[in-house]
Motif scaffolding. Sequence first.
Motif, PDB file in Angstrom:
ATOM      1  N   SER A 134     -37.850 -59.343 -13.587  1.00  0.00           N
ATOM      2  CA  SER A 134     -37.953 -59.399 -15.039  1.00  0.00           C
ATOM      3  C   SER A 134     -37.098 -60.523 -15.586  1.00  0.00           C
ATOM      4  CB  SER A 134     -37.504 -58.076 -15.656  1.00  0.00           C
ATOM      5  OG  SER A 134     -38.351 -57.028 -15.254  1.00  0.00           O
ATOM      6  N   SER A 135     -37.524 -61.062 -16.694  1.00  0.00           N
ATOM      7  CA  SER A 135     -36.767 -62.108 -17.379  1.00  0.00           C
ATOM      8  C   SER A 135     -35.343 -61.631 -17.628  1.00  0.00           C
ATOM      9  CB  SER A 135     -37.455 -62.431 -18.707  1.00  0.00           C
ATOM     10  OG  SER A 135     -36.731 -63.402 -19.406  1.00  0.00           O
ATOM     11  N   GLY A 136     -34.373 -62.500 -17.353  1.00  0.00           N
ATOM     12  CA  GLY A 136     -32.971 -62.168 -17.589  1.00  0.00           C
ATOM     13  C   GLY A 136     -32.243 -61.623 -16.375  1.00  0.00           C
ATOM     14  N   GLU A 137     -32.976 -61.131 -15.366  1.00  0.00           N
ATOM     15  CA  GLU A 137     -32.278 -60.717 -14.146  1.00  0.00           C
ATOM     16  C   GLU A 137     -31.621 -61.944 -13.548  1.00  0.00           C
ATOM     17  OE1 GLU A 137     -33.982 -57.262 -11.757  1.00  0.00           O
ATOM     18  OE2 GLU A 137     -35.795 -58.246 -12.530  1.00  0.00           O
ATOM     19  N   VAL A 138     -30.561 -61.733 -12.779  1.00  0.00           N
ATOM     20  CA  VAL A 138     -29.795 -62.846 -12.219  1.00  0.00           C
ATOM     21  C   VAL A 138     -29.908 -62.830 -10.699  1.00  0.00           C
ATOM     22  CG1 VAL A 138     -27.490 -63.847 -11.970  1.00  0.00           C
ATOM     23  CG2 VAL A 138     -28.208 -62.880 -14.169  1.00  0.00           C
ATOM     24  N   ALA A 150     -30.255 -67.315 -13.832  1.00  0.00           N
ATOM     25  CA  ALA A 150     -31.026 -66.285 -14.526  1.00  0.00           C
ATOM     26  C   ALA A 150     -32.522 -66.554 -14.359  1.00  0.00           C
ATOM     27  CB  ALA A 150     -30.665 -66.266 -16.003  1.00  0.00           C
ATOM     28  N   PRO A 174     -35.990 -67.028 -15.600  1.00  0.00           N
ATOM     29  CA  PRO A 174     -36.422 -67.452 -16.936  1.00  0.00           C
ATOM     30  C   PRO A 174     -37.598 -66.676 -17.525  1.00  0.00           C
ATOM     31  CG  PRO A 174     -37.182 -68.998 -15.302  1.00  0.00           C
ATOM     32  CD  PRO A 174     -36.313 -68.011 -14.577  1.00  0.00           C
ATOM     33  N   SER A 227     -40.545 -63.155 -16.589  1.00  0.00           N
ATOM     34  CA  SER A 227     -41.011 -62.112 -15.676  1.00  0.00           C
ATOM     35  C   SER A 227     -42.140 -62.636 -14.801  1.00  0.00           C
ATOM     36  CB  SER A 227     -41.493 -60.898 -16.476  1.00  0.00           C
ATOM     37  OG  SER A 227     -40.425 -60.359 -17.226  1.00  0.00           O
ATOM     38  N   GLU A 239     -29.117 -56.913 -11.577  1.00  0.00           N
ATOM     39  CA  GLU A 239     -29.883 -56.482 -12.751  1.00  0.00           C
ATOM     40  C   GLU A 239     -29.018 -56.446 -13.987  1.00  0.00           C
ATOM     41  OE1 GLU A 239     -32.179 -52.993 -11.997  1.00  0.00           O
ATOM     42  OE2 GLU A 239     -32.743 -53.693 -10.018  1.00  0.00           O
TER      43      GLU A 239
END
Length: 87
Positions: A12-16, A59, A61, A63, A87
Amino acid sequence: MQFLHKDLGYLSSGEVVEVDLDTVANVKLMDSIDFGNYRNSRGHTYYGGYVTRSPFRVAVPGSGHWHVTIDLAGRGGSIRSSVRVIE
C-alpha cells in the motif's frame, strides 16, 4: 547483469521498504512493469539509487505490486542484504 531480487508483492502507498546492506550498492524499488524492463536491460523508472549508508528506507509511492533489486553497479564482489517492509 547480476542482481539480487526481492518480490515484495502487493504494498500500500506509504508503506516503507527497509534495505540493510554490508557494502555500497544500487537499490531500486520498482513496479512490475519497470522490473521487467530492468531485467531485460531496457529503460526503467525506480525509487532509490546508489546507497552508501545502511539501513536505506524508501516509502512506497503508490499501491500495487513492487520489487526491490540490489546490484553492485558493475563492481565485482558479493553483497549481504536483507529487505523488510515496515507498515
